[in-house]
Design a protein around this motif. Structure first.
Motif, short mmCIF file in Angstrom:
data_model
loop_
_atom_site.label_atom_id
_atom_site.label_comp_id
_atom_site.label_asym_id
_atom_site.label_seq_id
_atom_site.Cartn_x
_atom_site.Cartn_y
_atom_site.Cartn_z
N LEU A 43 -0.32 0.87 0.18
CA LEU A 43 -1.32 1.39 1.12
C LEU A 43 -1.56 0.37 2.23
O LEU A 43 -1.83 -0.79 1.94
CB LEU A 43 -2.64 1.67 0.42
CG LEU A 43 -2.76 2.89 -0.48
CD1 LEU A 43 -4.22 3.08 -0.88
CD2 LEU A 43 -2.23 4.14 0.19
N PRO A 44 -1.52 0.80 3.49
CA PRO A 44 -1.83 -0.10 4.61
C PRO A 44 -3.31 -0.02 4.97
O PRO A 44 -3.71 0.67 5.90
CB PRO A 44 -0.94 0.44 5.73
CG PRO A 44 -0.88 1.93 5.46
CD PRO A 44 -0.99 2.10 3.97
N LEU A 45 -4.15 -0.73 4.21
CA LEU A 45 -5.59 -0.65 4.46
C LEU A 45 -6.02 -1.49 5.66
O LEU A 45 -7.18 -1.42 6.07
CB LEU A 45 -6.36 -1.11 3.21
CG LEU A 45 -6.17 -0.26 1.95
CD1 LEU A 45 -7.04 -0.78 0.82
CD2 LEU A 45 -6.46 1.21 2.23
N SER A 46 -5.12 -2.26 6.20
CA SER A 46 -5.38 -3.07 7.39
C SER A 46 -4.14 -3.03 8.25
O SER A 46 -3.02 -2.94 7.73
CB SER A 46 -5.71 -4.51 6.98
OG SER A 46 -5.56 -5.40 8.08
N VAL A 71 4.38 5.66 6.14
CA VAL A 71 3.22 4.77 6.32
C VAL A 71 2.01 5.56 6.80
O VAL A 71 0.89 5.36 6.31
CB VAL A 71 3.56 3.63 7.29
CG1 VAL A 71 2.30 2.82 7.63
CG2 VAL A 71 4.62 2.72 6.69
N ARG A 72 2.24 6.48 7.73
CA ARG A 72 1.13 7.31 8.21
C ARG A 72 0.57 8.17 7.07
O ARG A 72 -0.66 8.33 6.93
CB ARG A 72 1.59 8.20 9.37
CG ARG A 72 1.79 7.44 10.68
CD ARG A 72 1.96 8.41 11.84
NE ARG A 72 3.21 9.15 11.75
CZ ARG A 72 4.36 8.74 12.28
NH1 ARG A 72 4.42 7.60 12.94
NH2 ARG A 72 5.46 9.47 12.18
N GLN A 73 1.45 8.73 6.26
CA GLN A 73 1.00 9.54 5.13
C GLN A 73 0.22 8.69 4.13
O GLN A 73 -0.78 9.14 3.57
CB GLN A 73 2.21 10.18 4.44
CG GLN A 73 2.85 11.29 5.26
CD GLN A 73 4.08 11.88 4.57
OE1 GLN A 73 4.67 11.28 3.67
NE2 GLN A 73 4.47 13.07 4.99
N ALA A 74 0.67 7.46 3.92
CA ALA A 74 -0.04 6.56 3.00
C ALA A 74 -1.44 6.25 3.53
O ALA A 74 -2.41 6.18 2.76
CB ALA A 74 0.76 5.27 2.81
N GLU A 75 -1.55 6.06 4.84
CA GLU A 75 -2.87 5.83 5.43
C GLU A 75 -3.79 7.01 5.15
O GLU A 75 -4.97 6.83 4.81
CB GLU A 75 -2.73 5.62 6.94
CG GLU A 75 -2.09 4.30 7.33
CD GLU A 75 -1.90 4.18 8.83
OE1 GLU A 75 -1.73 5.23 9.49
OE2 GLU A 75 -1.93 3.05 9.35
N VAL A 76 -3.26 8.23 5.29
CA VAL A 76 -4.05 9.43 5.06
C VAL A 76 -4.48 9.52 3.60
O VAL A 76 -5.64 9.83 3.29
CB VAL A 76 -3.26 10.69 5.47
CG1 VAL A 76 -3.99 11.96 5.02
CG2 VAL A 76 -3.05 10.71 6.99
N VAL A 77 -3.55 9.26 2.68
CA VAL A 77 -3.87 9.32 1.26
C VAL A 77 -4.99 8.34 0.93
O VAL A 77 -5.93 8.67 0.21
CB VAL A 77 -2.62 9.02 0.41
CG1 VAL A 77 -3.00 8.82 -1.06
CG2 VAL A 77 -1.61 10.15 0.53
N GLY A 78 -4.88 7.12 1.44
CA GLY A 78 -5.92 6.13 1.20
C GLY A 78 -7.27 6.57 1.72
O GLY A 78 -8.31 6.39 1.06
#
Length: 228
Positions: free
Chosen positions: A97-100, A170-177
């Motif tokens: 997850l790219p939280l930052s 990466v964009r999808q991971a941002e949304v999931v987070g």
């Protein structure tokens, strides 16, 4: 081949702040863990995400992490042992997850390795490079060097790293987070709807028996539904 040492840089000083600062305390292992009593909004939370369970009906368990997170690194050996105890109806996967914004380069590296099919040989090694060998990659060239030293074709890695597929992941991971309300890692998501974090249960290791109890809960519900 000697491994490249990427020096500590100022950019890494504050990157770990979103890793959950839950102390590692002794908890029951999978072998001797007592029965876990599930409590909604206590040791887990119901969330709504677009994560789709596997088409074969298996239960999907995702571990949210970041390679630079020291807590994720220390949890990884326990995750590796625990996942071997999971029943056959469970699919487990690490999920970066790219939280930052500063987490994006290593998140892209994770998805590039996943899409190239080299994740099994690189996942633990990248953790070790960063937390044991003290490498501190801050750009794609340095990251590509790390993967090349692990036997991954450097040019193909860079091509995948810059691909639309990786950027989209990466964009999808941002949304999931965001959908799951994740504010730090490590954390775990079960079937796209049950979130467990270390601060909910007292330690990062303590997430594992709770996740197993949620797996059992979903399995029982599916059996009940199938028998009707």
């Amino acid at each position: 081949m000697s491994r490249r040492v990427i020096p500590w840089t100022r950019a890494w000083v504050s990157l770990g702040l979103l890793c959950l600062s839950i102390l590692s305390v002794p908890v029951a292992t999978a072998e001797n863990a007592p029965a876990v009593t599930l409590k909604e909004n206590g040791n887990y939370r119901v969330v709504i995400t677009d994560v789709k369970p596997p088409a074969d009906g298996k239960i999907l368990v995702q571990e949210f992490f970041w390679y630079g997170c020291p807590h994720c690194f220390h949890l990884e050996p326990k995750i590796e042992a625990w996942r071997k105890t999971l029943p056959a109806n469970v699919d487990f996967e690490p999920y970066a997850l790219p939280l930052s914004p500063n987490w994006i380069p290593l998140t892209k590296a994770f998805f590039a390795a996943k899409f190239m099919g080299v994740l099994p040989q690189t996942h633990r090694a990248i953790f070790d490079d960063i937390h044991v060998k003290r490498m501190r990659p801050v750009n794609k060239e340095q990251i590509a060097d790390m993967y090349a030293d692990l036997g991954v074709n450097r040019d193909k890695f860079l091509q995948m790293y810059d691909s639309f597929g990786v950027d989209n992941a990466v964009r999808q991971a941002e949304v999931v987070g965001q959908e799951a309300g994740v504010t730090g890692v490590p954390a775990m998501l079960v079937d796209g709807k049950y979130l467990v974090t270390g601060d909910m249960v007292g330690s990062n290791e303590a997430m594992l028996p709770v996740v197993r109890a949620l797996i059992d809960k979903i399995t029982a519900e599916k059996r009940t539904s199938a028998s009707k």
